[in-house]
Design an enzyme around this catalytic site. Sequence first.
Site, short mmCIF file in Angstrom:
data_model
loop_
_atom_site.label_atom_id
_atom_site.label_comp_id
_atom_site.label_asym_id
_atom_site.label_seq_id
_atom_site.Cartn_x
_atom_site.Cartn_y
_atom_site.Cartn_z
N GLY C 11 0.85 -37.93 50.26
CA GLY C 11 -0.57 -37.91 50.47
C GLY C 11 -1.04 -36.90 51.40
N LEU C 12 -2.26 -37.10 52.30
CA LEU C 12 -2.46 -36.22 53.18
C LEU C 12 -1.51 -36.16 54.28
CD1 LEU C 12 -4.87 -34.46 52.49
CD2 LEU C 12 -6.25 -35.91 53.93
N ALA C 13 -1.14 -37.24 54.80
CA ALA C 13 -0.31 -37.44 56.05
C ALA C 13 1.21 -36.66 55.79
CB ALA C 13 -0.33 -39.02 56.49
N GLY C 14 1.73 -37.19 54.75
CA GLY C 14 2.96 -37.06 54.31
C GLY C 14 3.10 -35.04 54.04
N SER C 249 -19.13 -43.94 47.48
CA SER C 249 -18.73 -43.23 49.02
C SER C 249 -19.95 -43.65 49.80
CB SER C 249 -18.56 -41.81 48.71
OG SER C 249 -18.61 -41.22 50.13
N ARG C 284 -19.27 -49.58 58.30
CA ARG C 284 -18.87 -50.26 57.41
C ARG C 284 -18.92 -51.89 57.46
NH1 ARG C 284 -14.43 -45.93 55.10
NH2 ARG C 284 -16.14 -44.52 54.49
N LEU C 391 -9.36 -39.22 56.63
CA LEU C 391 -8.57 -37.96 56.27
C LEU C 391 -8.17 -37.42 57.36
CD1 LEU C 391 -11.17 -36.63 53.52
CD2 LEU C 391 -8.83 -37.80 53.33
#
Lengths: 222, 249, 589
Positions: C11-14, C249, C284, C391
């Site tokens: 994903g984004l981190a990997g 969202s 949230r 993100l």
Amino acid sequence: MAEDAALATPAVSSGMTADERHWLLRRLHSLSGIVPIGGFLFFHLFENAYVLHGGGAWWKETEFTRTLPFQVAIEALVLWIPILFHAIYGLVITATSSPNVGAYTYSRNTGYTLQRITGILAFLFIGFHFFSTRGWYYATGVESTYARMHSWMIDPVYLSIYLIGTLACVYHLTNGIFTFTITWGLAVGPSAQRLVNRACVALFVVLAVVSVAILVAFRAPA
Amino acid sequence: MAERTTVLRIKRQENPRSATYWEEFEIPYKANHNIISMLMEIRRNPVTREGKRTTAVVFDANCLEEVCGSCTMVINGRVRQACSQLAEGLNGTVTVEPMSKFPVVRDLWVDRSKMFDYLKKAHSWIPIDGTYDLGPGPRVNPQEQQFAYLFSRCMTCGCCLEACPQVNDHSKFMGPAIIGQVYLMGQHPTGAMHQDERLQALMGEGGIADCGNAQNCVEVCPKSIPLTTAIGDVGGQVSRKWLRDLFAK
Amino acid sequence: MPGHHIIIGGGLAGLTTAMKLAEEGEHVDLFSIVPVKRSHSVCAQGGINGAVNTKGEGDSPMIHFDDSIYGGDFLAHQPPVLGMCEAAPSIIYLFDRMGVMFNRTPEGLLDFRRFGGTKHHRTAFAGATTGQQLLYALDEQVRRYEAAGLVRKFEGWEMLGVVPDEAGDCRGVVAIDTRSLELRAFPGDTVMIATGGPGLIFGRSTQSLVNTGSAASACYQQGATYANGEFIQVHPTAVPGEDKNRLISESIRGEGGRVWTYKEGKPWYFLEEMYPAYGNLVPRDIATRAIHKVVFEMKLGVDGQPLVFLDVSHLDPVLLRQRVEGVLEIYEKFVGQDPTKVPMKIFPAMHYSMGGLWVDYSQQTNIPGLFAAGECEFQYHGANRLGANSLLSCVYGGDVGAKAMTAFAKSHKSDGSTRAHDLEVTRHREDFDRIFKMDGKENAFAIWRELGELMTENVTVVRYNDKLKATDAKLLELKDRWGKIGLNDKGKWANQEALFVRHLWNMLELARPITLGALNRNESRGAHYKPEFPERDDENFMKTTLATWSSDGPRFGWEPVDVSLIKPRARRYDVDKSATAAKPAEKAA
């Protein structure tokens, strides 16, 4: 950094690669369908339309196509070689297709399928048409006179072959003009493509009417 | 009165080399069921309609929001994402098959890695100098951004390849998706500088010249990506590049 | 000699980690259960935060930092959060350069929108599929390095565990090919875990099917500390479904969406009334609790159902399509109504875990050589994450981790021994042999459903100590029943059931530090809310929960929170931040 070379743009090589040969063949196939083959079909329908003025007019006005200087060379270069290339390479392309109009019943998909079917029909018909007219003349010296054509057109079998064959040619050409404009990036967006498609459908109708009228006109006695 | 149910007729296959077979499952109807939630019901109780105990149906799925592309299947003969096919609106027996243009791994799970290979072949990336801080990127016209954005939503799901009559085991056509991505890369100011490399990759066998203009791609794309516009535009780009190379070199 | 690194998760981190390592000339083996382009990051809709300040609002990374710490209720260590907020503008610029089609202003500059928990336009966005766009940009860059031979991808492979050597350093992983079930050890100088959240522990969440938390749980069971597990974010606006809850969202509220329900026959915009300063854009946890209260305490759910309205029907549909098309489309496709005409019906759903593997400021876990980034670690969000910070934390964490991994590989060269690897392969092979012999009466997927219902009911929005105790007892019972599973599928090819049985065990193991962490924390802070202890208790609980695995259950320890930069103050959203004790970004002495 160490691996920059591997990420760099590959050097552009000279000479034609297999990729470029493939591209060239496909583009020539697309182009040859319009020029000269499509152009000739327009001309051929136009010259034969003189039959609407009667058999005599037709024979007189088409005379120059039978009496060209370097007749065979011109016919071969302008007609038979392009047609053979377009047909054989077209069959190669058709062999790579897997029509699925049963599952995806969109009009363009129908057009795709028809283009391949009419291509095969047109190939068979043009072969038959050539061997029974110009080919026959070269082999036996027998001219394709009005009487000869008339005798065919009053025969339901011949007439059917000619109807199917000419309509297939006309469809293949007009649908081909449409896809040509996409292939070459002339009609890009959906509304441009819709417009060109409409024009091509209209052209099909006109050419189809002209073709049928010509075939029917040959049924009139000399 | 019998309770309303949904019947799934599923094409199954143990492994890539074994024969296919069909099994039917009957699932109590719920309006907000979709194909995946019904496959999940089957997992909890893998018993066929005839009462035969079987194995859970193997399937590929991840986000279940139609943004990851995983759960693409052929449902009632048409390719789509299974997660967004609701039970509501389905009548009679529903056939569920794996995509036919990709090798089956097992049951409904197919191997679409060739699509990622195409992205590699076509250099589908922006060749930036480095990830270190080089300040803001180039300015982009907002209208052009809006149009390019449509293409950036391509999730490599393979619907367009499945529906394309030119994509099959006797043709090398890479399909519409990659053409859309090459178009997208060319829309970015930096990407445009290197577009010729990508166009070159689309010239050969399997490239854009193998498109047959059936235009099923644009009809079945779940994200409504204007793929035929990309095909027209990139077709023009490759043609111009070819003519340029022919006459300018 | 370049180092050899293993990254679990694409994903984004990997992918950020892979890109950064490859850029340094390091070698990377990247493992992902799904093709990396199908990772859960695609589900992030709203955007990515960065105080670029192009709207003349005087925004700055310091204000972003203060919003994040305040939003996280002062539970996050402050220095790494400051680092993240300072890096944020350059991260957004990087993605812009990599070709992300961010929305633009008329002048062609990056456009920003508002998100919850801030008063500034700070969120860069690409329609409402920002996570997808960022992921694709990274996927493209990593593919470029893959083509150059620096990155090898193992897609369809799943990590089973790490390989510690005699000294306790991490020397690689054991992974299994989910198709052939081939089990292999992969040696590496470092390992990065970037496997996302544990949403599936809660059954139906907004997360993807791969998000079982299995990899993080495996590390936890091998000695990695799990921190702040009890902090689970429940997103206020999701569409309940049979298979998952689909996120609507926060950007919908950022663009002007309003939350309401009927009260005495008239629309009641309860968030606007309860929190006049922030209105619909409260964080949230606040919005979720308000909806919970309106539905369950006041019994004002729409049609008596646990649902309230999220309404954009008063906004310009053309503008909405340009800015949040992806969200509208999800509602249209999965509910069948057009949200620009009819108000959406939504309810809170488990969305994100603030807690995760404990890491130091260089993203390294307590196991030397084992790193973690993204949602699977605990570092950046404290007790509650602000929208569009996830993100950012993935990318920033991946960047920080890559630097530390390169340095670690240089100083901790492996001696090439594979003894530890062989031992781990044997251990995992025996585990699978046992799974294939399971022939009890229980169904793994049915136990999973029970687990999800149990956790959602007791360990999400409102928590009671007696229920938490009962939940843990039930977890032990489920673990017991796990041993009585009967495997329907004994096939040795692409056996998803056998693989899931292992995931389920890992979910059950990880559910315990989450539940018991909540039990231990007798206060209310951020997403963690106990009616019995409604106030934040800085004296006793301004500390990080640290859980370590033992065969008789998680053992807990505590770590003080680094609050050296912003002095903790009361967190309120009914008034402006300036009315709370400290000025924004005021430094503690």
